[in-house]
Design a protein around this motif. Sequence first.
Motif, PDB file in Angstrom:
ATOM      1  N   ASP A 198       9.309  -9.846   3.199  1.00 51.62           N
ATOM      2  CA  ASP A 198       8.969  -8.527   3.740  1.00 51.62           C
ATOM      3  C   ASP A 198       8.154  -8.617   5.022  1.00 51.62           C
ATOM      4  OD1 ASP A 198      10.316  -7.355   1.655  1.00 51.62           O
ATOM      5  OD2 ASP A 198       8.511  -6.969   0.455  1.00 51.62           O
ATOM      6  N   ASP A 199       7.450  -9.728   5.228  1.00 49.45           N
ATOM      7  CA  ASP A 199       6.656  -9.902   6.434  1.00 49.45           C
ATOM      8  C   ASP A 199       7.448 -10.562   7.568  1.00 49.45           C
ATOM      9  OD1 ASP A 199       4.343  -8.802   5.283  1.00 49.45           O
ATOM     10  OD2 ASP A 199       3.835 -10.739   4.361  1.00 49.45           O
ATOM     11  N   TRP A 253       3.604 -19.565  10.045  1.00 53.43           N
ATOM     12  CA  TRP A 253       3.511 -18.659   8.900  1.00 53.43           C
ATOM     13  C   TRP A 253       2.517 -19.174   7.870  1.00 53.43           C
ATOM     14  CZ3 TRP A 253       5.433 -14.033   9.471  1.00 53.43           C
ATOM     15  CH2 TRP A 253       6.484 -13.845  10.372  1.00 53.43           C
TER      16      TRP A 253
END
Length: 321
Positions: A198-199, A253
């Motif tokens: 989702d990110d 990330w």
Amino acid sequence: MRLRPLTALSAVAISALLLTGCSGSADPEPDPTADANADAADSQCLLDAQPSEASDAVTVEGSGNDAVVSLPSDYAIDDIARTVVNEGDGDDVHAGDLVTVHFSIVDAADGSVLDSSDRDGEDALPMLLDPQNSSLFVAALECQPLGSSVVLALPSSALGGGDTSLVVYAESVEKLPTIAQGTPVDPVEGMPTVELDDDGAPTITIPDADAPTETQIAVLQQGDGAEVAPGDLVAVQYRGVKWSDGSEFDSTWSRGGTPTQLPTTGVVTGFRKALEGQKVGSQVLVAMPPAEGYGEQEGHELQNETLVFVVDIVATAPIAQ
């Protein structure tokens, strides 16, 4: 908290200070500053410089790349200071943000412009507010609303010594997305597959196949922004895994999801090929054999590994000549 790089920067390397802070690195290896950058984005002001007689004495006529910075005669700077010329109405800017900036860097001794955002026909330049590599802009713009313009006065003592003091005019313009936002492209058969959470963080799955013997590149999302030129300074998010076992060896990330900014000339060949010629907003998948990765670096832990990267290209800017 003191902004550490302000006491260690060389005033004779203005371009390196502003837009080539990563150029000393030959590879997209783990960035020891990235955790600090991510933390900074969630924290309060690092320096929060206050006005002084020196910063208040600077006059600015116009705005953007047309701004003209003037200094009084016998101008002197005793300490780091910041005066807000115009206050914007956006959200506050913090370290770790990716913003476009108009700027002029002026020699406090004679008022000459040492560098500016007016280069190669560019308007505002994208700047990752990284305390290690763009500390002038962190000090100038942090904790002020987006759209603000400021004057930052820097004595030579804050720039690693020497005789040069600086006046920085900086104007934040727009906050940029930190993940690719291009149009999805059908995957290429035989290449690793990529799924996004989702990110926007990618999970990479290696196919049950032999590693490629030549660098393979596939566009996963097609952006429509500026094209990355050879030598540009590029802001990217990326995740890198080994083809041999799919294990991650490096990732923005995993360091808080804050992009990093690096020159295309300062990375391994396969990574460079994945950047140059692509457009901002694109997401690129690249698989590179050791020869275009770390194969020539004797003893490197990745020397014999075929590497796979997913790279989000979120900004690019020409480096000052």
